[in-house]
Write a protein that holds these residues in place. Structure first.
Motif, mmCIF file in Angstrom:
data_model
loop_
_atom_site.group_PDB
_atom_site.id
_atom_site.type_symbol
_atom_site.label_atom_id
_atom_site.label_comp_id
_atom_site.label_asym_id
_atom_site.label_seq_id
_atom_site.Cartn_x
_atom_site.Cartn_y
_atom_site.Cartn_z
ATOM 1 N N TRP A 108 14.413 4.924 -13.891
ATOM 2 C CA TRP A 108 13.643 4.008 -14.744
ATOM 3 C C TRP A 108 13.642 2.608 -14.149
ATOM 4 C CZ3 TRP A 108 10.568 5.816 -18.371
ATOM 5 C CH2 TRP A 108 10.857 7.049 -18.963
ATOM 6 N N GLY A 109 14.787 2.203 -13.628
ATOM 7 C CA GLY A 109 14.885 0.872 -13.034
ATOM 8 C C GLY A 109 13.934 0.713 -11.860
ATOM 9 N N ALA A 110 13.905 1.739 -11.006
ATOM 10 C CA ALA A 110 13.016 1.674 -9.837
ATOM 11 C C ALA A 110 11.562 1.583 -10.289
ATOM 12 C CB ALA A 110 13.222 2.910 -8.975
ATOM 13 N N MET A 111 11.224 2.391 -11.318
ATOM 14 C CA MET A 111 9.850 2.366 -11.819
ATOM 15 C C MET A 111 9.504 0.957 -12.313
ATOM 16 S SD MET A 111 7.895 2.356 -14.763
ATOM 17 C CE MET A 111 8.666 3.121 -16.187
ATOM 18 N N LEU A 112 10.400 0.378 -13.113
ATOM 19 C CA LEU A 112 10.126 -0.969 -13.646
ATOM 20 C C LEU A 112 10.011 -1.993 -12.518
ATOM 21 C CD1 LEU A 112 12.458 -1.002 -16.773
ATOM 22 C CD2 LEU A 112 9.968 -1.130 -16.761
ATOM 23 N N GLY A 113 10.891 -1.867 -11.516
ATOM 24 C CA GLY A 113 10.843 -2.791 -10.385
ATOM 25 C C GLY A 113 9.483 -2.747 -9.705
ATOM 26 N N HIS A 114 9.006 -1.525 -9.450
ATOM 27 C CA HIS A 114 7.718 -1.379 -8.767
ATOM 28 C C HIS A 114 6.561 -1.783 -9.685
ATOM 29 C CE1 HIS A 114 9.270 1.554 -5.429
ATOM 30 N NE2 HIS A 114 9.912 0.411 -5.478
ATOM 31 N N LEU A 115 6.685 -1.469 -10.963
ATOM 32 C CA LEU A 115 5.651 -1.876 -11.922
ATOM 33 C C LEU A 115 5.550 -3.407 -11.961
ATOM 34 C CD1 LEU A 115 3.696 -1.088 -14.251
ATOM 35 C CD2 LEU A 115 5.630 -1.279 -15.798
ATOM 36 N N LEU B 219 0.824 -1.204 0.000
ATOM 37 C CA LEU B 219 0.000 0.000 0.000
ATOM 38 C C LEU B 219 0.861 1.258 0.000
ATOM 39 C CD1 LEU B 219 -2.911 -0.918 2.429
ATOM 40 C CD2 LEU B 219 -3.044 -0.538 -0.035
ATOM 41 N N VAL B 220 1.975 1.212 0.708
ATOM 42 C CA VAL B 220 2.820 2.414 0.838
ATOM 43 C C VAL B 220 3.777 2.545 -0.346
ATOM 44 C CG1 VAL B 220 4.632 3.458 2.273
ATOM 45 C CG2 VAL B 220 2.621 2.466 3.344
ATOM 46 N N MET B 221 4.015 1.426 -1.063
ATOM 47 C CA MET B 221 5.044 1.404 -2.102
ATOM 48 C C MET B 221 4.944 2.543 -3.122
ATOM 49 S SD MET B 221 6.318 -2.047 -3.870
ATOM 50 C CE MET B 221 5.855 -1.833 -5.557
ATOM 51 N N PRO B 222 3.768 2.843 -3.691
ATOM 52 C CA PRO B 222 3.737 3.920 -4.690
ATOM 53 C C PRO B 222 4.022 5.286 -4.086
ATOM 54 C CG PRO B 222 1.783 2.527 -4.843
ATOM 55 C CD PRO B 222 2.459 2.179 -3.559
ATOM 56 N N ILE B 223 3.786 5.459 -2.769
ATOM 57 C CA ILE B 223 3.963 6.773 -2.140
ATOM 58 C C ILE B 223 5.441 7.097 -1.962
ATOM 59 C CG2 ILE B 223 3.456 8.123 -0.059
ATOM 60 C CD1 ILE B 223 0.954 6.346 0.288
ATOM 61 N N GLY B 224 6.233 6.080 -1.572
ATOM 62 C CA GLY B 224 7.640 6.296 -1.248
ATOM 63 C C GLY B 224 8.417 7.124 -2.253
ATOM 64 N N PRO B 225 8.422 6.733 -3.533
ATOM 65 C CA PRO B 225 9.246 7.459 -4.503
ATOM 66 C C PRO B 225 8.838 8.923 -4.682
ATOM 67 C CG PRO B 225 8.585 5.327 -5.372
ATOM 68 C CD PRO B 225 7.824 5.528 -4.103
ATOM 69 N N PHE B 226 7.592 9.289 -4.272
ATOM 70 C CA PHE B 226 7.162 10.672 -4.398
ATOM 71 C C PHE B 226 7.681 11.554 -3.268
ATOM 72 C CE2 PHE B 226 3.924 9.021 -7.285
ATOM 73 C CZ PHE B 226 3.865 10.037 -8.223
ATOM 74 N N LEU B 227 8.088 10.930 -2.167
ATOM 75 C CA LEU B 227 8.506 11.709 -1.004
ATOM 76 C C LEU B 227 9.915 12.266 -1.213
ATOM 77 C CD1 LEU B 227 7.223 9.337 1.807
ATOM 78 C CD2 LEU B 227 6.434 11.671 1.419
ATOM 79 N N ALA B 228 10.132 13.478 -0.671
ATOM 80 C CA ALA B 228 11.453 14.093 -0.773
ATOM 81 C C ALA B 228 12.345 13.524 0.320
ATOM 82 C CB ALA B 228 11.335 15.597 -0.616
ATOM 83 N N TRP B 229 13.682 13.639 0.110
ATOM 84 C CA TRP B 229 14.610 13.215 1.152
ATOM 85 C C TRP B 229 14.464 14.124 2.358
ATOM 86 C CZ3 TRP B 229 16.858 8.686 0.641
ATOM 87 C CH2 TRP B 229 17.088 8.171 -0.651
ATOM 88 N N LYS B 230 14.855 13.665 3.493
ATOM 89 C CA LYS B 230 14.882 14.397 4.763
ATOM 90 C C LYS B 230 13.496 14.730 5.315
ATOM 91 C CE LYS B 230 18.253 17.210 6.136
ATOM 92 N NZ LYS B 230 19.202 18.310 6.118
ATOM 93 N N ARG B 231 12.694 15.488 4.548
ATOM 94 C CA ARG B 231 11.360 15.787 5.040
ATOM 95 C C ARG B 231 10.399 15.803 3.852
ATOM 96 N NH1 ARG B 231 11.973 20.522 7.739
ATOM 97 N NH2 ARG B 231 12.484 19.445 9.663
ATOM 98 N N GLY B 232 9.414 14.920 3.877
ATOM 99 C CA GLY B 232 8.467 14.820 2.774
ATOM 100 C C GLY B 232 7.165 15.526 3.100
ATOM 101 N N ASP B 233 6.410 15.848 2.051
ATOM 102 C CA ASP B 233 5.129 16.517 2.218
ATOM 103 C C ASP B 233 4.033 15.555 1.759
ATOM 104 O OD1 ASP B 233 2.914 18.027 2.229
ATOM 105 O OD2 ASP B 233 3.725 19.682 1.035
ATOM 106 N N LEU B 234 3.349 14.975 2.728
ATOM 107 C CA LEU B 234 2.357 13.952 2.410
ATOM 108 C C LEU B 234 1.197 14.520 1.606
ATOM 109 C CD1 LEU B 234 2.674 11.057 2.985
ATOM 110 C CD2 LEU B 234 1.338 11.293 5.076
#
Lengths: 152, 661
Positions: free
Chosen positions: B493-500, B403-418
């Motif tokens: 691209w690799g990360a995207m394919l992995g998650h896809l 459930l959280v997997m698609p959210i992770g790559p959108f978050l910024a390093w150090k402090r993310g904005d949900l």
């Protein structure tokens, strides 16, 4: 958030995940495991109907009867035998007089209803549980024992 | 003669490994550059001798030299050539030789690609690598010699176990071993770092490609094994939670966690101690897998041998390396400098979340796999832990992660904005909900959880695509999007394919689990049965003669709405030498990913027992794994990994674009 709060959030989350995992594992170990029994264990009547079991032994000679896709046979350890029914395709190496493991439940009529039947992978292999059970009941033959190690 | 050369070459490889395990590390301790320089040429030499040894055994198999016990036990002069070659590792001794060959290959590759590593680190890594090698050379030479001769050579061999005579099985073990053994590099790097007592972000950058490569091979190896079990065993299942399957799944889970935590270490210099521990654990689980499969404590198709001496030897290796490295870890971990902190809602936080759930799931599989062994050893009680246990423990631990997997790559390093992430993923979320409702509507009366599974698949795969879409600004001007797409690091691209790939896998798992159709029945020639939307007619049963087997073949004509769409010929083979029957399934693919699957049972009363499955979307299971592996490979070609790591520098790493994974 302060440094300390950040640390605590992380540790809290880790603890929560760990606790969940432990709870799941304990619950599943209590409920979802399958015990191995021999026909003699079943004959003693210590097993309550409806519990999932693995029944291991030899397929009794002359006991296999087919009725469309349903198979009736008896599993024996030499001392006792249990009637088994199974609907489906038997493994390639299922044979009368050979070792087998049936997984399923005992019905109220005492017949073991299997939902999967395993046989050995080749002509030299015998399921380990079956070999141990046969040794216990004194029906182990040295010839077979020598052949067990190589299973490929 | 060639066989003796092979045997002798293996002993020489052991001798070189002994040199390699002592001198370079001594050099590190004594700060002697000459001793450290020994490591690279010796690593190449070691690989050269193992390669000679492996080639010699292959020659014995190809030439059907039955005076070699290993060839006699596992080969036959009439066996097709491909299985003569794959038969080299289709048995215990040969597969262990393959294991050490791959270990030496990786060592040689580190020596080759590691030219720009710091001298001390390279020497220490190759030294540790040689410790592992020495242990396994001794194991092969002392307990599992593949070159042993038979005094009076037999005329004919015993043939390879027929269910191993399959193209899938020719490549499954090498892929799996490339994965298992590949993690030894991460292990050696971790132990080397502990020996040196120094670790930084550059370390993570050196380790990452090796971990990634091992992970790609392991993913492919597991997928290959699963597909093989699906079509060869004739049970129609693709994963049985068999202890041997779990033995390969555990390093995969730990390795996946390692891939993700090493990103945090590389980018943010955090999670260092944890990453080191994961590197040690991943290879330890690979060793455990080798122990479980090779010691004979498990009975399965993989348990080649139950010689107690071998089991004890591998257990000794396992205890030595796991115990030793963990002790070293306990002694030295405190000395490693801690990295920067981050908010819980951040890219780092998401990756920690990933690690928590992956390791928890790995632990659940570990307990389920080893508990029966433990119970039998302590109380003598015999139990089996099967699919229900793992569905109850592994399943719930995977759901939050997915459930959280698609959210992770959108978050910024150090402090993310949900909130910002929610805005970007809103469309994907709505589509996933609509997909769930539509699936529920279309399959009313079916399994209740399945529509949610489809929704989850949509959430994962569209989420992965959305991330790339936003990063390249897909919906702005095409030229801008194209330029950004080209400029995007390959690792993204690799990360995207992995998650896809995970999303595709979920589609396959859910559809196959929820909507498969199974028929078991006895059919006579001329009879027709309807399965899903197909009518299958058994036209005849015939006997054919193959190279080393005889077969009974059932000839089926498959019709859809009266039109012939496929001819299927499931068969039952009887291999002459071992007098062993096997089931040959017949499979036809429809709609791209769905399969009609036929397995033949025994003949009885003029008819034949048949098991007929309709498996919707089942190919997506393995296609998903393939896409994951391709993702890993694409990530491996990333520029920063390809050109090697620059000198570690805080300024340089901060100036890098915020590349994902």
């Amino acid at each position: 958030m302060t440094r300390k709060q950040k640390r605590l959030t992380l540790i809290g989350l880790a603890g929560l995940v760990l606790a969940t995992a432990v709870a799941l594992v304990l619950f599943a170990l209590d409920d979802k495991i399958t015990f191995f029994t021999s026909p003699s264990d079943l004959a003693q009547g210590t097993v309550k109907p409806g519990m999932r079991l693995r029944l291991g032994g030899l397929v009794e000679e002359g006991s296999v009867k087919r009725e469309n896709a349903t198979v009736h046979f008896r599993v024996t350890d030499g001392a006792n035998a249990v009637a088994v029914t199974y609907t489906g395709i038997l493994p390639d190496l299922f044979r009368e007089g050979q070792g087998t493991v049936a997984e399923g439940k005992v019905g109220t009529d005492g017949v073991f209803v299997a939902d999967s039947v395993l046989a050995k992978h080749d002509e030299k292999y015998m399921p380990k549980e079956v070999a141990d059970a046969l040794k216990q009941s004194g029906h182990w033959q040295e010839e077979a024992a020598k052949a067990t190690p190589k299973t490929n | 003669m060639i066989v003796e050369v092979g045997h002798y070459a293996l002993v020489l490889a052991l001798a070189l490994a002994l040199v390699q395990s002592v001198l370079p590390i001594w050099g590190v301790k004594a700060a002697d550059a000459r001793l450290m320089a020994v490591a690279r040429p010796v690593a190449w030499g070691q690989f050269g001798f193992v390669a000679i040894s492996f080639a010699a055994l292959t020659w014995a198999h190809v030439a059907s030299d039955f005076s070699v016990a290993n060839v006699f036990e596992n080969s036959h002069s009439q066996k097709p050539m491909i299985y003569k070659i794959s038969g080299v590792w289709g048995n215990h001794e040969g597969s262990m030789l393959l294991w050490v060959s791959i270990l030496a290959l990786f060592g040689a590759m580190v020596a080759w690609f590691g030219r720009n590593l710091p001298k001390t680190l390279l020497a220490a890594v190759l030294g540790v690598q040689a410790w592992v090698a020495v242990a396994f050379y001794l194991f092969v030479l002392l307990t599992s010699n593949p070159f042993a001769r038979i005094l009076r050579a037999p005329m004919e061999g015993r043939d390879l176990n027929p269910i191993l005579q399959d193209p899938g099985l020719a490549i499954h073990p090498p892929l799996l071993y490339l994965g298992y053994v590949g993690f030894s590099i991460a292990f050696s790097f971790a132990v080397a770092a502990l020996i040196e007592g120094r670790i930084d972000a550059a370390w993570a950058r050196w380790v990452r490609p090796w971990t990634l490569a091992a992970w790609v091979f392991l993913t492919l190896g597991i997928a290959m094994g699963s597909y093989w079990a699906y079509y060869e065993l004739g049970w129609g299942g693709w994963w049985f939670w068999d202890p041997v399957e779990n033995a390969s799944l555990m390093p995969w889970l730990a390795g996946t966690a390692l891939l993700h935590s090493s990103i945090v270490m590389e980018k943010r210099d955090a999670l260092k101690v944890w990453t080191i521990l994961l590197a040690i654990l991943t290879f330890s689980l690979s060793l455990l897998g080798t122990f479980l499969v090779r010691s004979g404590v498990l009975t399965s198709v993989h348990a080649f041998a139950t010689d107690p001496a071998r089991g004890v030897f591998i257990l000794g290796i396992l205890v030595l390396f796991v115990g030793g490295s963990l002790t070293l870890f306990a002694a030295r971990a405190g000395a490693l400098t801690k990295g920067g902190l981050f908010a819980p809602i951040s890219r780092e936080g998401a990756l920690v979340f990933n690690n928590l759930f992956l390791t928890a799931a790995c632990a659940a599989v570990f307990i389920g796999t080893l508990y029966p062994l433990l119970l039998e050893a302590t109380t003598g009680g015999k139990i089996s832990v099967g699919a229900p246990f793992f569905e109850m423990t592994f399943g719930p631990l995977m759901v939050p992660l997915l459930l959280v997997m698609p959210i992770g790559p959108f978050l910024a390093w150090k402090r993310g904005d949900l909130l910002a992430v929610a805005q970007r993923l809103a469309v994907v979320f709505v589509v996933a909900i609509l997909g769930t409702i539509a699936t529920w509507w279309a399959t009313r009366g079916g399994p209740i959880l399945a529509p949610f599974g489809i929704g989850l698949g949509l959430w994962l795969s569209l989420g992965a695509l959305a991330e790339i879409a936003f990063r390249i600004k897909l919906f702005s001007e095409p030229s801008v999007a194209f330029r950004r797409a080209v400029g995007l690091p390959r690792s993204a691209w690799g990360a995207m394919l992995g998650h896809l790939g995970v999303g595709l896998l979920i589609f396959g798992v859910v559809a196959e689990g929820a909507w498969k159709v199974e028929h078991v029945l006895v059919m006579k020639p001329g009879e027709t049965v309807q399965v899903a939307r197909f009518d299958l007619t058994l036209t005849e049963e015939k006997t054919i003669v193959g190279p080393n087997y005889d077969a009974t073949v059932a000839h089926f004509v498959v019709r859809e709405k009266g039109r012939e769409v496929a001819v299927l010929e499931p068969a039952k083979r009887n291999y002459r030498t071992r007098k062993m029957p096997t089931t040959e399934t017949a499979i036809a693919t429809f709609d791209g990913f769905s399969q009609l699957y036929l397995a033949m049972g025994e003949s009885q009363g003029g008819g034949v027992a048949m098991r007929i499955y309709w498996k919707p979307m089942v190919l997506l299971i393995w296609l998903g794994c393939l896409v994951m592996a391709i993702g890993g490979a694409v990530s491996l070609t990333d520029r920063r990994l390809r050109i090697g790591a620059p000198k570690p520098s805080r300024v340089a790493s901060a100036a890098l674009p915020a590349a994902a994974e």
